[in-house]
Design a protein around this motif. Structure first.
Motif, PDB file in Angstrom:
ATOM      1  N   ASP A  25       0.863  -1.184   0.000  1.00 41.74           N
ATOM      2  CA  ASP A  25       0.000   0.000   0.000  1.00 41.74           C
ATOM      3  C   ASP A  25       0.903   1.238   0.000  1.00 41.74           C
ATOM      4  OD1 ASP A  25      -1.933   1.873   0.262  1.00 41.74           O
ATOM      5  OD2 ASP A  25      -2.415   1.406   2.364  1.00 41.74           O
ATOM      6  N   THR A  26       1.387   1.608  -1.198  1.00 47.28           N
ATOM      7  CA  THR A  26       2.275   2.766  -1.322  1.00 47.28           C
ATOM      8  C   THR A  26       2.126   3.346  -2.725  1.00 47.28           C
ATOM      9  OG1 THR A  26       4.533   3.547  -0.955  1.00 47.28           O
ATOM     10  CG2 THR A  26       4.332   1.465  -2.126  1.00 47.28           C
ATOM     11  N   SER A  27       2.846   4.431  -3.014  1.00 51.85           N
ATOM     12  CA  SER A  27       2.747   5.037  -4.348  1.00 51.85           C
ATOM     13  C   SER A  27       4.071   5.706  -4.703  1.00 51.85           C
ATOM     14  CB  SER A  27       1.649   6.092  -4.361  1.00 51.85           C
ATOM     15  OG  SER A  27       2.019   7.150  -3.492  1.00 51.85           O
ATOM     16  N   ASP A 146       7.163  -4.058   5.817  1.00 56.83           N
ATOM     17  CA  ASP A 146       7.167  -2.736   6.465  1.00 56.83           C
ATOM     18  C   ASP A 146       7.365  -1.659   5.395  1.00 56.83           C
ATOM     19  OD1 ASP A 146       7.589  -0.425   7.863  1.00 56.83           O
ATOM     20  OD2 ASP A 146       9.375  -1.130   8.937  1.00 56.83           O
ATOM     21  N   ARG A 147       6.258  -1.043   4.992  1.00 56.53           N
ATOM     22  CA  ARG A 147       6.348  -0.097   3.863  1.00 56.53           C
ATOM     23  C   ARG A 147       7.179   1.141   4.190  1.00 56.53           C
ATOM     24  NH1 ARG A 147       0.403   2.913   3.533  1.00 56.53           N
ATOM     25  NH2 ARG A 147       0.375   3.588   5.708  1.00 56.53           N
ATOM     26  N   SER A 148       7.358   1.459   5.488  1.00 57.91           N
ATOM     27  CA  SER A 148       8.104   2.683   5.806  1.00 57.91           C
ATOM     28  C   SER A 148       9.618   2.473   5.700  1.00 57.91           C
ATOM     29  CB  SER A 148       7.729   3.198   7.195  1.00 57.91           C
ATOM     30  OG  SER A 148       8.180   2.300   8.179  1.00 57.91           O
ATOM     31  N   HIS A 207      15.138  -2.704  11.381  1.00 55.97           N
ATOM     32  CA  HIS A 207      14.083  -1.919  12.026  1.00 55.97           C
ATOM     33  C   HIS A 207      14.585  -0.484  12.159  1.00 55.97           C
ATOM     34  CE1 HIS A 207      10.972  -0.792  14.936  1.00 55.97           C
ATOM     35  NE2 HIS A 207      11.949  -0.093  15.470  1.00 55.97           N
ATOM     36  N   MET A 208      13.695   0.482  11.911  1.00 53.71           N
ATOM     37  CA  MET A 208      14.145   1.872  11.978  1.00 53.71           C
ATOM     38  C   MET A 208      13.032   2.815  12.406  1.00 53.71           C
ATOM     39  SD  MET A 208      15.766   4.103   8.888  1.00 53.71           S
ATOM     40  CE  MET A 208      14.219   4.207   8.029  1.00 53.71           C
ATOM     41  N   ASP A 209      13.381   3.756  13.278  1.00 57.74           N
ATOM     42  CA  ASP A 209      12.496   4.884  13.603  1.00 57.74           C
ATOM     43  C   ASP A 209      12.899   6.018  12.651  1.00 57.74           C
ATOM     44  OD1 ASP A 209      11.539   7.300  14.563  1.00 57.74           O
ATOM     45  OD2 ASP A 209      12.607   7.186  16.476  1.00 57.74           O
ATOM     46  N   GLY A 210      12.145   6.146  11.551  1.00 57.34           N
ATOM     47  CA  GLY A 210      12.546   7.044  10.464  1.00 57.34           C
ATOM     48  C   GLY A 210      12.742   8.485  10.909  1.00 57.34           C
ATOM     49  N   GLN A 211      11.826   8.978  11.723  1.00 53.79           N
ATOM     50  CA  GLN A 211      11.943  10.392  12.104  1.00 53.79           C
ATOM     51  C   GLN A 211      13.120  10.622  13.055  1.00 53.79           C
ATOM     52  OE1 GLN A 211       8.129  12.002  13.203  1.00 53.79           O
ATOM     53  NE2 GLN A 211       7.256  11.480  11.223  1.00 53.79           N
ATOM     54  N   GLY A 212      13.373   9.617  13.924  1.00 56.39           N
ATOM     55  CA  GLY A 212      14.529   9.714  14.832  1.00 56.39           C
ATOM     56  C   GLY A 212      15.821   9.759  14.035  1.00 56.39           C
ATOM     57  N   ALA A 247      20.734   8.767   1.815  1.00 57.31           N
ATOM     58  CA  ALA A 247      19.659   8.110   2.575  1.00 57.31           C
ATOM     59  C   ALA A 247      18.314   8.704   2.208  1.00 57.31           C
ATOM     60  CB  ALA A 247      19.900   8.249   4.071  1.00 57.31           C
ATOM     61  N   ASN A 248      18.307  10.012   1.970  1.00 50.95           N
ATOM     62  CA  ASN A 248      17.053  10.715   1.706  1.00 50.95           C
ATOM     63  C   ASN A 248      17.432  12.087   1.157  1.00 50.95           C
ATOM     64  OD1 ASN A 248      14.752  12.396   2.054  1.00 50.95           O
ATOM     65  ND2 ASN A 248      13.940  10.964   3.562  1.00 50.95           N
ATOM     66  N   SER A 249      16.877  12.461   0.002  1.00 52.77           N
ATOM     67  CA  SER A 249      17.268  13.757  -0.584  1.00 52.77           C
ATOM     68  C   SER A 249      16.905  14.903   0.355  1.00 52.77           C
ATOM     69  CB  SER A 249      16.611  13.953  -1.950  1.00 52.77           C
ATOM     70  OG  SER A 249      15.213  13.845  -1.822  1.00 52.77           O
TER      71      SER A 249
HETATM   72  N1  COA Z   1       3.855   4.581   1.388  1.00 52.73           N
HETATM   73  C1  COA Z   1       2.755   5.215   1.816  1.00 52.73           C
HETATM   74  N2  COA Z   1       2.594   5.603   3.093  1.00 52.73           N
HETATM   75  C2  COA Z   1       3.593   5.338   3.950  1.00 52.73           C
HETATM   76  C3  COA Z   1       4.769   4.672   3.563  1.00 52.73           C
HETATM   77  C4  COA Z   1       4.878   4.286   2.233  1.00 52.73           C
HETATM   78  N3  COA Z   1       5.954   3.655   1.738  1.00 52.73           N
HETATM   79  N4  COA Z   1       5.562   4.551   4.652  1.00 52.73           N
HETATM   80  C5  COA Z   1       4.933   5.118   5.674  1.00 52.73           C
HETATM   81  N5  COA Z   1       3.724   5.590   5.262  1.00 52.73           N
HETATM   82  C6  COA Z   1       2.708   6.274   6.050  1.00 52.73           C
HETATM   83  C7  COA Z   1       2.798   5.929   7.525  1.00 52.73           C
HETATM   84  O1  COA Z   1       2.103   4.726   7.776  1.00 52.73           O
HETATM   85  C8  COA Z   1       2.125   7.123   8.138  1.00 52.73           C
HETATM   86  O2  COA Z   1       0.716   6.968   7.985  1.00 52.73           O
HETATM   87  P1  COA Z   1      -0.274   7.472   9.155  1.00 52.73           P
HETATM   88  O3  COA Z   1      -0.079   8.954   9.232  1.00 52.73           O
HETATM   89  O4  COA Z   1      -1.597   7.057   8.614  1.00 52.73           O
HETATM   90  O5  COA Z   1       0.171   6.747  10.391  1.00 52.73           O
HETATM   91  C9  COA Z   1       2.525   8.278   7.216  1.00 52.73           C
HETATM   92  O6  COA Z   1       2.950   7.686   5.990  1.00 52.73           O
HETATM   93  C10 COA Z   1       3.650   9.112   7.774  1.00 52.73           C
HETATM   94  O7  COA Z   1       4.678   8.241   8.234  1.00 52.73           O
HETATM   95  P2  COA Z   1       6.030   8.797   8.819  1.00 52.73           P
HETATM   96  O8  COA Z   1       6.880   7.644   9.233  1.00 52.73           O
HETATM   97  O9  COA Z   1       5.725   9.862   9.839  1.00 52.73           O
HETATM   98  O10 COA Z   1       6.627   9.479   7.498  1.00 52.73           O
HETATM   99  P3  COA Z   1       7.858  10.433   7.367  1.00 52.73           P
HETATM  100  O11 COA Z   1       7.412  11.676   6.736  1.00 52.73           O
HETATM  101  O12 COA Z   1       8.678  10.493   8.615  1.00 52.73           O
HETATM  102  O13 COA Z   1       8.721   9.647   6.276  1.00 52.73           O
HETATM  103  C11 COA Z   1      10.691   8.273   6.135  1.00 52.73           C
HETATM  104  C12 COA Z   1       9.243   8.358   6.585  1.00 52.73           C
HETATM  105  C13 COA Z   1      11.232   6.907   6.514  1.00 52.73           C
HETATM  106  C14 COA Z   1      10.749   8.446   4.636  1.00 52.73           C
HETATM  107  C15 COA Z   1      11.501   9.390   6.818  1.00 52.73           C
HETATM  108  O14 COA Z   1      11.257   9.395   8.200  1.00 52.73           O
HETATM  109  C16 COA Z   1      12.967   9.219   6.580  1.00 52.73           C
HETATM  110  O15 COA Z   1      13.432   9.235   5.462  1.00 52.73           O
HETATM  111  N6  COA Z   1      13.755   9.115   7.641  1.00 52.73           N
HETATM  112  C17 COA Z   1      15.183   8.908   7.540  1.00 52.73           C
HETATM  113  C18 COA Z   1      15.417   7.472   7.250  1.00 52.73           C
HETATM  114  C19 COA Z   1      16.821   7.218   6.832  1.00 52.73           C
HETATM  115  O16 COA Z   1      17.416   8.002   6.169  1.00 52.73           O
HETATM  116  N7  COA Z   1      17.325   6.064   7.219  1.00 52.73           N
HETATM  117  C20 COA Z   1      18.595   5.588   6.871  1.00 52.73           C
HETATM  118  C21 COA Z   1      19.613   6.113   7.769  1.00 52.73           C
HETATM  119  S1  COA Z   1      21.174   5.574   7.369  1.00 52.73           S
END
Ligand code: COA
Length: 318
Positions: A25-27, A146-148, A207-212, A247-249
């Motif tokens: 479930d993503t786009s 884990d879609r995130s 496993h990752m806490d994306g915002q952290g 990791a992320n633009s």
């Molecule tokens: N497609 C669609 N929706 C998604 C999704 C995906 N692939 N992944 C997560 N979501 C949803 C979540 O379920 C959440 O939905 P909800 O509001 O209904 O609960 C919503 O999007 C927001 O999720 P959140 O995790 O707050 O998104 P975010 O804006 O923080 O973006 C990351 C997530 C992972 C892209 C972002 O946190 C990030 O890039 N962090 C850094 C990660 C990184 O660089 N890691 C490597 C380090 S070396």
């Protein structure tokens, strides 16, 4: 130490955001706007070792050196199939490198290649070359339910050949131990008749806490880039290229704004590569080099951050 050549390798299969949207479930719109990623290479048979061997062969060929003169191999990875032997040892075998060599792996997740360069600069033997790599088979530890996280990562390998030199080279590093924000668990221990069974073991998948991680990444990238430039006695305006962990633009854009550096000076290939952890900086370097972006004498800052938590930056002159 001076880098004299680069090389890289990646699996053939490019998995697009659209391909993910058919199984999750993503786009494309969600992934691209949040991360800058459109596609990533995913292994259908490659391993961290097979990709490392190809990247290394490319770097050795580009340097035009005799492999018998390689005296040091440092490989950064968190996805080797073995706890032992190390990738570096297996490369000694597969590349036919001399036995009188120092070969070991570095585990510093996405900062691994930066750590490897910093360590190599201390260890590189005079009159010999160093083979330094980042190689990751992240699809073997990715949780595709884990879609995130699963949409972020790709597989690949990057390598450089370096030689001892008096050229300016500065390294800063940091570590902030944390097993909650980002982790990949080891295999559970084998049953031990002399100890109680463990109450729990961390998941073997990433496993990752994306915002952290996002907040940590921007903070330490800005800090380490400023520190390494200051050690080199350079203003940020004098730096030709910033080659940072992909990791992320949005992390790179945020850091560029805080540093007051135009975004054009930050190399980016995350759109087609995703996050390849320790491989991302050497793959980016190779792409920049292959497209003629690097000229001898350019001032370059490399920066990485990731699991550990770890971070580091290097100033070098090309
Ligand atoms: N497609 C669609 N929706 C998604 C999704 C995906 N692939 N992944 C997560 N979501 C949803 C979540 O379920 C959440 O939905 P909800 O509001 O209904 O609960 C919503 O999007 C927001 O999720 P959140 O995790 O707050 O998104 P975010 O804006 O923080 O973006 C990351 C997530 C992972 C892209 C972002 O946190 C990030 O890039 N962090 C850094 C990660 C990184 O660089 N890691 C490597 C380090 S070396």
């Amino acid at each position: 130490m001076k880098i004299i050549s680069t090389g890289s390798a990646a699996p053939e299969l490019a998995v697009t955001n659209e391909m993910f949207s058919r199984v999750l479930d993503t786009s494309d719109e969600w992934i691209f706007t949040r991360t800058g990623i459109r596609s990533r290479r995913i292994s259908t048979g490659d391993t961290a070792l097979s990709m490392a061997a190809r990247a290394a062969e490319n770097a050795i060929a580009a340097a035009g050196i005799d492999r018998a003169e390689i005296g040091l191999v440092v490989c950064a990875s968190v996805t080797n199939e073995y706890l032992t032997p190390s990738l570096a040892c297996l490369l000694q075998r597969d590349l036919g490198l001399p036995e009188s060599i120092l070969a070991f792996d570095v585990n510093a997740a996405c900062s691994g290649f930066i750590y490897a360069l910093g360590i190599a600069q201390q260890l590189i033997p005079a009159g010999k070359y160093a083979l330094l790599l980042g190689s990751e088979h992240l699809s073997r530890v990715t949780d595709y339910s884990d879609r995130s996280t699963c949409v972020l990562f790709g597989d690949g390998s990057g390598a450089v050949i370096a030689e001892k030199s008096d050229a300016p080279f500065h390294f800063v590093s940091g570590a902030r131990g944390d097993s909650g924000v980002l982790y990949i668990g080891a295999s559970p221990p084998s049953p031990n008749p002399f100890a109680p069974p463990p109450e729990s073991s961390p998941s073997k998948l990433l496993h990752m806490d994306g915002q952290g991680v996002f907040r940590f990444a921007v903070e330490v990238m800005v800090k380490s880039v400023r520190e390494v430039a200051s050690r080199a006695g350079k203003a940020l305006g004098e730096i030709t290229h910033f080659v940072c962990h992909q990791a992320n633009s949005r992390i790179i854009e945020n850091a560029a704004t805080r540093l007051g550096v135009p975004l054009e000076r930050f190399f980016m290939n995350i759109e087609t590569r995703g996050n390849t952890s320790a491989a991302s900086v050497p793959i980016a370097l190779d792409e920049l080099n292959a497209t003629g972006g690097l000229r001898r004498g350019d001032s370059v800052i490399l920066a990485g951050f990731g699991g550990g938590l770890t971070y580091g930056a290097i100033y070098l002159e090309w």
